[in-house]
Scaffold this motif. Structure first.
Motif, mmCIF file in Angstrom:
data_model
loop_
_atom_site.group_PDB
_atom_site.id
_atom_site.type_symbol
_atom_site.label_atom_id
_atom_site.label_comp_id
_atom_site.label_asym_id
_atom_site.label_seq_id
_atom_site.Cartn_x
_atom_site.Cartn_y
_atom_site.Cartn_z
ATOM 1 N N TYR A 77 0.707 -1.044 0.041
ATOM 2 C CA TYR A 77 -0.209 -0.040 0.168
ATOM 3 C C TYR A 77 0.701 1.408 -0.212
ATOM 4 N N PHE A 78 1.717 1.412 0.763
ATOM 5 C CA PHE A 78 3.482 1.886 -0.170
ATOM 6 C C PHE A 78 4.276 2.235 -1.121
ATOM 7 N N THR A 79 3.921 0.639 -1.422
ATOM 8 C CA THR A 79 4.794 1.175 -3.036
ATOM 9 C C THR A 79 3.444 1.483 -4.013
ATOM 10 N N GLY A 80 2.246 1.143 -4.265
ATOM 11 C CA GLY A 80 1.372 1.379 -4.911
ATOM 12 C C GLY A 80 0.803 0.169 -6.160
ATOM 13 N N LYS A 81 1.917 -0.567 -4.959
ATOM 14 C CA LYS A 81 0.947 -2.178 -5.998
ATOM 15 C C LYS A 81 -0.519 -2.652 -5.820
ATOM 16 N N LYS A 82 -0.878 -2.437 -4.654
ATOM 17 C CA LYS A 82 -2.377 -2.194 -3.998
ATOM 18 C C LYS A 82 -2.568 -0.810 -3.711
ATOM 19 N N ARG A 83 -4.435 -0.635 -3.406
ATOM 20 C CA ARG A 83 -5.347 0.273 -3.861
ATOM 21 C C ARG A 83 -5.834 -0.648 -2.384
ATOM 22 N N ILE A 84 -6.298 1.244 -1.881
ATOM 23 C CA ILE A 84 -6.669 0.955 -0.814
ATOM 24 C C ILE A 84 -7.977 0.934 -1.465
ATOM 25 N N ARG A 85 -9.050 0.005 -0.933
ATOM 26 C CA ARG A 85 -10.614 0.177 -1.355
ATOM 27 C C ARG A 85 -11.453 0.378 -0.729
ATOM 28 N N LEU A 86 -12.047 1.305 -1.176
ATOM 29 C CA LEU A 86 -13.709 2.002 -0.290
ATOM 30 C C LEU A 86 -14.530 1.894 -0.817
ATOM 31 N N ILE A 87 -16.113 0.843 -0.318
ATOM 32 C CA ILE A 87 -17.168 0.596 -0.946
ATOM 33 C C ILE A 87 -18.141 1.768 -1.741
ATOM 34 N N ASP A 88 -18.110 1.380 -2.844
ATOM 35 C CA ASP A 88 -18.487 2.234 -3.993
ATOM 36 C C ASP A 88 -17.666 3.089 -4.087
ATOM 37 N N VAL A 89 -16.399 3.120 -4.027
ATOM 38 C CA VAL A 89 -15.875 4.497 -5.323
ATOM 39 C C VAL A 89 -14.969 3.541 -6.513
ATOM 40 N N ASP A 90 -15.056 4.356 -7.456
ATOM 41 C CA ASP A 90 -14.406 3.926 -8.509
ATOM 42 C C ASP A 90 -13.075 5.529 -9.158
ATOM 43 N N ASP A 91 -12.025 4.787 -9.717
ATOM 44 C CA ASP A 91 -11.859 5.409 -10.772
ATOM 45 C C ASP A 91 -11.764 6.915 -11.101
ATOM 46 N N LYS A 92 -13.042 7.069 -11.520
ATOM 47 C CA LYS A 92 -13.834 7.618 -12.082
ATOM 48 C C LYS A 92 -14.220 9.357 -11.031
ATOM 49 N N MET A 93 -14.113 8.834 -10.084
ATOM 50 C CA MET A 93 -13.649 9.633 -8.505
ATOM 51 C C MET A 93 -12.919 10.592 -8.069
ATOM 52 N N TRP A 94 -11.791 9.219 -7.998
ATOM 53 C CA TRP A 94 -10.570 9.878 -7.955
ATOM 54 C C TRP A 94 -9.852 10.749 -8.678
ATOM 55 N N LYS A 95 -10.149 10.006 -10.221
ATOM 56 C CA LYS A 95 -9.989 10.992 -10.715
ATOM 57 C C LYS A 95 -10.602 13.137 -10.730
ATOM 58 N N ALA A 96 -11.941 13.134 -10.403
ATOM 59 C CA ALA A 96 -12.426 14.113 -10.892
ATOM 60 C C ALA A 96 -11.367 14.727 -9.246
ATOM 61 N N TYR A 97 -11.496 14.129 -8.026
ATOM 62 C CA TYR A 97 -10.727 14.639 -6.745
ATOM 63 C C TYR A 97 -9.539 15.378 -7.035
ATOM 64 N N PHE A 98 -8.858 14.786 -7.709
ATOM 65 C CA PHE A 98 -7.040 15.547 -8.367
ATOM 66 C C PHE A 98 -7.098 15.918 -9.155
ATOM 67 N N LYS A 99 -7.882 15.827 -10.088
ATOM 68 C CA LYS A 99 -8.922 17.000 -10.825
ATOM 69 C C LYS A 99 -8.671 17.949 -10.178
ATOM 70 N N ASN A 100 -9.252 18.324 -9.207
ATOM 71 C CA ASN A 100 -10.120 19.348 -8.247
ATOM 72 C C ASN A 100 -8.977 20.461 -7.382
ATOM 73 N N TYR A 101 -7.698 19.127 -7.043
ATOM 74 C CA TYR A 101 -7.179 18.888 -6.180
ATOM 75 C C TYR A 101 -6.272 19.878 -7.213
ATOM 76 N N ASN A 102 -6.061 19.797 -8.323
ATOM 77 C CA ASN A 102 -5.187 20.662 -9.045
ATOM 78 C C ASN A 102 -5.578 21.315 -9.535
ATOM 79 N N ASP A 103 -6.851 22.475 -8.436
ATOM 80 C CA ASP A 103 -7.997 23.912 -9.461
ATOM 81 C C ASP A 103 -7.694 23.650 -10.628
#
Length: 208
Positions: A77-103
């Motif tokens: 989990y600290f080398t990126g080989k595994k991802r911590i999974r949250l229920i009902d969360v997908d890549d699309k949501m995370w991409k939106a998160y980091f897009k928002n993080y980058n303003d």
């Protein structure tokens, strides 16, 4: 040996660090914790933000092993080989998160995806909701560590007792009033027996 990351591993690592930091910030933490997540994990702020910003960086094996041992989760989990999974969360949501993080401006569907993700992050810090996860899930282990001040024990009986005591402590008089007489008598019998066990153990340990 320093650890470098592929594009996918970096994406996973960014997610994992965001989840860990969010959980530490939101959970009702054990009294042993002081300071922010960077103090607790000995994870320097500049290094954390270099990860989130996608700049070049390196992790040492000893750092990864220390974080893994501390939280009681796999080093992957600290080398990126595994991802911590949250229920009902997908890549699309995370991409939106980091897009928002980058303003960056979000499209309407990206805004909705971000809202769902933030809700999921909030729910994961709630004690009742965490029991939707398996005890072997990384997110459960992280929640346990921040809540109890120690990593998840391999002895599951301790976990069961901790969970039982937490739940029992929340029972109110009104909850008992909803039960019928037979059920109340049954529960009193169980509680009385366990109280005898606990008292006997306490006397034994006090005498040691």
């Amino acid at each position: 040996m320093a650890i470098k990351f592929s594009k996918e591993e970096l994406f996973n690592l960014k997610i994992n660090l965001v989840i860990i930091k969010a959980m530490y910030g939101n959970i009702k933490k054990h009294d042993s914790f002081e300071g922010d997540i960077h103090d607790v994990m000995k994870f320097q702020k500049p290094r954390y933000y270099r990860v989130l910003n996608g700049y070049g960086f390196r992790f040492k094996d000893e750092d990864v092993n220390q974080w893994s041992e501390q939280l009681g989760i796999q080093s992957d989990y600290f080398t990126g080989k595994k991802r911590i999974r949250l229920i009902d969360v997908d890549d699309k949501m995370w991409k939106a998160y980091f897009k928002n993080y980058n303003d960056e401006d979000l499209l309407p569907d990206e805004k909705r995806a971000l809202e769902k993700l933030l809700k999921a992050l909030d729910e994961t810090t709630q004690r009742d909701f965490i029991y939707h996860y398996n005890i072997n899930d990384a997110v459960y282990r992280i929640h346990y560590y921040f809540s109890h001040g120690d990593k998840y024990p391999e002895d599951n009986w301790q976990v069961k007792l901790d969970g039982l005591m937490d739940s029992l402590n929340e029972v109110k008089l009104a909850d008992w009033e909803k039960l019928d007489k037979d059920k109340i008598e049954k529960y009193i019998s169980i509680i009385t027996k366990q109280n005898r066990y606990a008292q006997a153990t306490l006397i034994y340990k006090t005498a040691e």
